[in-house]
Scaffold this active site. Sequence first.
Site, PDB file in Angstrom:
ATOM      1  N   GLY A 134      51.127  38.165  39.547  1.00  0.00           N
ATOM      2  CA  GLY A 134      52.251  37.504  38.904  1.00  0.00           C
ATOM      3  C   GLY A 134      51.994  36.024  38.717  1.00  0.00           C
ATOM      4  O   GLY A 134      50.845  35.575  38.719  1.00  0.00           O
ATOM      5  N   ALA A 135      53.098  35.255  38.538  1.00  0.00           N
ATOM      6  CA  ALA A 135      52.994  33.843  38.161  1.00  0.00           C
ATOM      7  C   ALA A 135      52.072  33.748  36.940  1.00  0.00           C
ATOM      8  O   ALA A 135      51.118  32.971  36.902  1.00  0.00           O
ATOM      9  CB  ALA A 135      52.490  32.986  39.315  1.00  0.00           C
TER      10      ALA A 135
ATOM     11  N   HIS B 206      50.266  33.255  33.354  1.00  0.00           N
ATOM     12  CA  HIS B 206      50.046  32.082  32.498  1.00  0.00           C
ATOM     13  C   HIS B 206      49.118  32.507  31.365  1.00  0.00           C
ATOM     14  O   HIS B 206      48.773  33.701  31.237  1.00  0.00           O
ATOM     15  CB  HIS B 206      49.457  30.934  33.321  1.00  0.00           C
ATOM     16  CG  HIS B 206      48.281  31.327  34.158  1.00  0.00           C
ATOM     17  ND1 HIS B 206      47.080  31.703  33.609  1.00  0.00           N
ATOM     18  CD2 HIS B 206      48.142  31.458  35.502  1.00  0.00           C
ATOM     19  CE1 HIS B 206      46.228  32.004  34.575  1.00  0.00           C
ATOM     20  NE2 HIS B 206      46.851  31.881  35.736  1.00  0.00           N
TER      21      HIS B 206
ATOM     22  N   HIS C  58      46.172  34.841  32.058  1.00  0.00           N
ATOM     23  CA  HIS C  58      46.482  36.274  32.152  1.00  0.00           C
ATOM     24  C   HIS C  58      46.686  36.859  30.750  1.00  0.00           C
ATOM     25  O   HIS C  58      46.221  37.963  30.458  1.00  0.00           O
ATOM     26  CB  HIS C  58      47.762  36.502  32.966  1.00  0.00           C
ATOM     27  CG  HIS C  58      47.649  36.148  34.410  1.00  0.00           C
ATOM     28  ND1 HIS C  58      48.234  35.024  34.942  1.00  0.00           N
ATOM     29  CD2 HIS C  58      47.021  36.768  35.443  1.00  0.00           C
ATOM     30  CE1 HIS C  58      47.985  34.968  36.237  1.00  0.00           C
ATOM     31  NE2 HIS C  58      47.242  36.012  36.571  1.00  0.00           N
TER      32      HIS C  58
ATOM     33  N   ARG D 251      47.917  28.704  40.806  1.00  0.00           N
ATOM     34  CA  ARG D 251      48.062  27.638  41.804  1.00  0.00           C
ATOM     35  C   ARG D 251      48.180  26.253  41.177  1.00  0.00           C
ATOM     36  O   ARG D 251      48.635  25.317  41.841  1.00  0.00           O
ATOM     37  CB  ARG D 251      46.868  27.656  42.762  1.00  0.00           C
ATOM     38  CG  ARG D 251      46.886  28.833  43.709  1.00  0.00           C
ATOM     39  CD  ARG D 251      45.642  28.890  44.557  1.00  0.00           C
ATOM     40  NE  ARG D 251      45.547  30.165  45.245  1.00  0.00           N
ATOM     41  CZ  ARG D 251      46.012  30.398  46.460  1.00  0.00           C
ATOM     42  NH1 ARG D 251      46.579  29.443  47.142  1.00  0.00           N
ATOM     43  NH2 ARG D 251      45.888  31.592  47.006  1.00  0.00           N
TER      44      ARG D 251
END
Length: 256
Positions: free
Chosen positions: A21-22, A24, A27, A172
């Site tokens: 997930g997270a 951006h 991805h 991150r």
Amino acid sequence: MKVVTKVQELPSACAFVPTMGALHAGHASLFTLAKSYSENVVASIFVNPLQFESARDLALYPRTPDVDIEIAAAAGVTHLWLPNFHDIYPEGFTKLSAGPIGDIYEGASRPGHFDGVVTVVRRFFDLLKPKYAIFGEKDFQQLFLIKTIAAGVEIITAPTFREPDGMAASSRNALLTQEGRQAAAVIFTALKGADSEDQLRQMLANEPLFQLDYADFIDEVDFTHAHSGTQNVRAIVAGWINGVRLIDNMRMELRA
Ligand code: PAF
């Protein structure tokens, strides 16, 4: 796009992109590549506790579920898989070992991390049985180790997606301060500019906010330290800015 929790609702002959997930743009580039391999693109979002070496790091991992759904749908994911913990790790599941290469570089700083990664990825493969699985080159050691446990699944390597200043896209990066984010460009600049390990380390040392973990030249075929006769040299870098761990790598002769 269908959002499902149960693997039985997913098409198995698919191109699969596992994520935590997270999401951006990096991805999204993996999803787009997946689409060229199969009409059925399955992406998973599962923040795998086994690959975090501290409860703090796990808790701090960014979670952006609403944005994730938008990015996945827009980039052509047909099925978003949100498995629950007990389906991935039923009682008595077998934890895999990543072997000795799992204990060096990233593995030395993050003990047990790669055991967690290979365990979850093999578990995904066994449950879903995808035809292809797509992984970014940014996590080069992860990619190397996943290839060792990927029997039955064709691993497709995607180039590292970079921001305009060359910084490798990563979930991150969102944890960096504005100043830290600017300073982080030193990693790409050093990888692109250095011709030796010494030079690489010197260039990284020019940025006071960057705290070095390692900057090495390796043989990308077996992850041993590169020597003068090594054909496939890759520079790998890891360190911290604002306490956020950042990694990147570059094949040496491909720099232009
Ligand atoms: O690269 C990641 O996001 C994770 O390590 C992976 C491959 C999804 C396994 O949890």
